[in-house]
Write a protein that holds these residues in place. Structure first.
Motif, PDB file in Angstrom:
ATOM      1  N   PHE A 197      -8.704   0.300  -4.268  1.00  0.00           N
ATOM      2  CA  PHE A 197      -9.078   1.624  -3.764  1.00  0.00           C
ATOM      3  C   PHE A 197     -10.595   1.783  -3.634  1.00  0.00           C
ATOM      4  O   PHE A 197     -11.086   2.292  -2.635  1.00  0.00           O
ATOM      5  N   ARG A 198     -11.337   1.364  -4.627  1.00  0.00           N
ATOM      6  CA  ARG A 198     -12.778   1.629  -4.658  1.00  0.00           C
ATOM      7  C   ARG A 198     -13.527   0.932  -3.516  1.00  0.00           C
ATOM      8  O   ARG A 198     -14.690   1.257  -3.241  1.00  0.00           O
ATOM      9  N   ASN A 199     -12.889  -0.015  -2.860  1.00  0.00           N
ATOM     10  CA  ASN A 199     -13.549  -0.769  -1.796  1.00  0.00           C
ATOM     11  C   ASN A 199     -13.364  -0.161  -0.409  1.00  0.00           C
ATOM     12  O   ASN A 199     -13.902  -0.709   0.569  1.00  0.00           O
ATOM     13  N   TYR A 200     -12.620   0.947  -0.306  1.00  0.00           N
ATOM     14  CA  TYR A 200     -12.271   1.455   1.014  1.00  0.00           C
ATOM     15  C   TYR A 200     -12.600   2.927   1.192  1.00  0.00           C
ATOM     16  O   TYR A 200     -12.386   3.752   0.313  1.00  0.00           O
ATOM     17  N   ASN A 246      -7.873   6.308  -8.755  1.00  0.00           N
ATOM     18  CA  ASN A 246      -7.401   5.948  -7.406  1.00  0.00           C
ATOM     19  C   ASN A 246      -6.812   7.148  -6.657  1.00  0.00           C
ATOM     20  O   ASN A 246      -5.692   7.093  -6.125  1.00  0.00           O
ATOM     21  N   THR A 247      -7.576   8.223  -6.678  1.00  0.00           N
ATOM     22  CA  THR A 247      -7.128   9.423  -5.976  1.00  0.00           C
ATOM     23  C   THR A 247      -8.231   9.954  -5.069  1.00  0.00           C
ATOM     24  O   THR A 247      -9.426   9.764  -5.336  1.00  0.00           O
ATOM     25  N   VAL A 248      -7.808  10.624  -4.033  1.00  0.00           N
ATOM     26  CA  VAL A 248      -8.737  11.327  -3.158  1.00  0.00           C
ATOM     27  C   VAL A 248      -8.198  12.746  -3.007  1.00  0.00           C
ATOM     28  O   VAL A 248      -6.990  12.943  -2.890  1.00  0.00           O
ATOM     29  N   LEU A 269      -5.441  19.542  -2.075  1.00  0.00           N
ATOM     30  CA  LEU A 269      -4.526  18.437  -1.798  1.00  0.00           C
ATOM     31  C   LEU A 269      -4.989  17.195  -2.553  1.00  0.00           C
ATOM     32  O   LEU A 269      -6.187  16.956  -2.689  1.00  0.00           O
ATOM     33  N   SER A 270      -4.023  16.424  -3.023  1.00  0.00           N
ATOM     34  CA  SER A 270      -4.330  15.167  -3.704  1.00  0.00           C
ATOM     35  C   SER A 270      -3.580  14.031  -3.042  1.00  0.00           C
ATOM     36  O   SER A 270      -2.493  14.226  -2.500  1.00  0.00           O
ATOM     37  N   CYS A 271      -4.173  12.865  -3.091  1.00  0.00           N
ATOM     38  CA  CYS A 271      -3.539  11.660  -2.564  1.00  0.00           C
ATOM     39  C   CYS A 271      -3.699  10.564  -3.604  1.00  0.00           C
ATOM     40  O   CYS A 271      -4.824  10.189  -3.959  1.00  0.00           O
ATOM     41  N   ALA A 272      -2.571  10.060  -4.086  1.00  0.00           N
ATOM     42  CA  ALA A 272      -2.575   8.972  -5.059  1.00  0.00           C
ATOM     43  C   ALA A 272      -2.367   7.658  -4.319  1.00  0.00           C
ATOM     44  O   ALA A 272      -1.392   7.519  -3.576  1.00  0.00           O
ATOM     45  N   VAL A 278       0.839  -1.191   0.000  1.00  0.00           N
ATOM     46  CA  VAL A 278       0.000   0.000   0.000  1.00  0.00           C
ATOM     47  C   VAL A 278       0.875   1.243   0.000  1.00  0.00           C
ATOM     48  O   VAL A 278       1.835   1.350   0.767  1.00  0.00           O
ATOM     49  N   GLN A 279       0.561   2.153  -0.900  1.00  0.00           N
ATOM     50  CA  GLN A 279       1.260   3.437  -0.945  1.00  0.00           C
ATOM     51  C   GLN A 279       0.240   4.549  -1.070  1.00  0.00           C
ATOM     52  O   GLN A 279      -0.705   4.459  -1.861  1.00  0.00           O
ATOM     53  N   LEU A 280       0.464   5.584  -0.285  1.00  0.00           N
ATOM     54  CA  LEU A 280      -0.360   6.791  -0.341  1.00  0.00           C
ATOM     55  C   LEU A 280       0.598   7.963  -0.489  1.00  0.00           C
ATOM     56  O   LEU A 280       1.479   8.153   0.356  1.00  0.00           O
ATOM     57  N   VAL A 281       0.437   8.722  -1.549  1.00  0.00           N
ATOM     58  CA  VAL A 281       1.354   9.821  -1.823  1.00  0.00           C
ATOM     59  C   VAL A 281       0.564  11.109  -1.940  1.00  0.00           C
ATOM     60  O   VAL A 281      -0.223  11.284  -2.882  1.00  0.00           O
ATOM     61  N   GLU A 282       0.770  12.003  -0.976  1.00  0.00           N
ATOM     62  CA  GLU A 282       0.073  13.292  -0.986  1.00  0.00           C
ATOM     63  C   GLU A 282       0.861  14.315  -1.790  1.00  0.00           C
ATOM     64  O   GLU A 282       2.089  14.236  -1.896  1.00  0.00           O
ATOM     65  N   SER A 283       0.122  15.275  -2.312  1.00  0.00           N
ATOM     66  CA  SER A 283       0.736  16.403  -3.010  1.00  0.00           C
ATOM     67  C   SER A 283      -0.206  17.589  -2.908  1.00  0.00           C
ATOM     68  O   SER A 283      -1.380  17.442  -2.527  1.00  0.00           O
TER      69      SER A 283
END
Length: 120
Positions: A29-32, A77-79, A20-23, A2-7
């Protein structure tokens, strides 16, 4: 893994806006549910907002209601966290978080954080 990368963090003036973005990668991803948290020195990390898998159900901490908007893209797969009318008290390191099932255990995963500084 699992990797989460903010920018998207940075310096912004009082009353300004920032997105802010998180990749995310390494899990379905769609399940959580996804969430954004923030932390300032000497304080506990606090939940800012979260968003359900459907992208419709959301929660906001009281101090950001009406100013922040959380959204997700289950294809990319971004939030994201759109932050408007920023205040000095929004200054913090912002973290993206996912709670992902690994076997029978729910594991917390955090990004590295991105600094948001609101200046007057």
């Amino acid at each position: 893994q699992v990797q989460l990368v903010e920018s998207g963090g940075g310096l912004v003036q009082l009353g300004g806006s920032l997105t802010l973005s998180c990749a995310a990668s390494g899990f379905t991803f769609r399940n959580y549910r996804m969430s954004w948290h923030r932390q300032t020195p000497g304080k506990e990390r606090e939940l800012v907002a979260n968003i359900a898998t459907d992208g419709v159900s959301t929660y906001y901490e009281d101090s950001v209601k009406g100013r922040f908007t959380i959204s997700r893209d289950n294809v990319k797969n971004t939030v994201r966290l759109q932050m408007n009318s920023l205040k000095a008290e929004d200054t913090a390191v912002y973290y993206c978080k996912a709670d992902v099932w690994r076997g029978f255990a729910l594991q917390n995963y955090w990004g590295q954080g991105t600094q948001v500084t609101v200046s007057s």
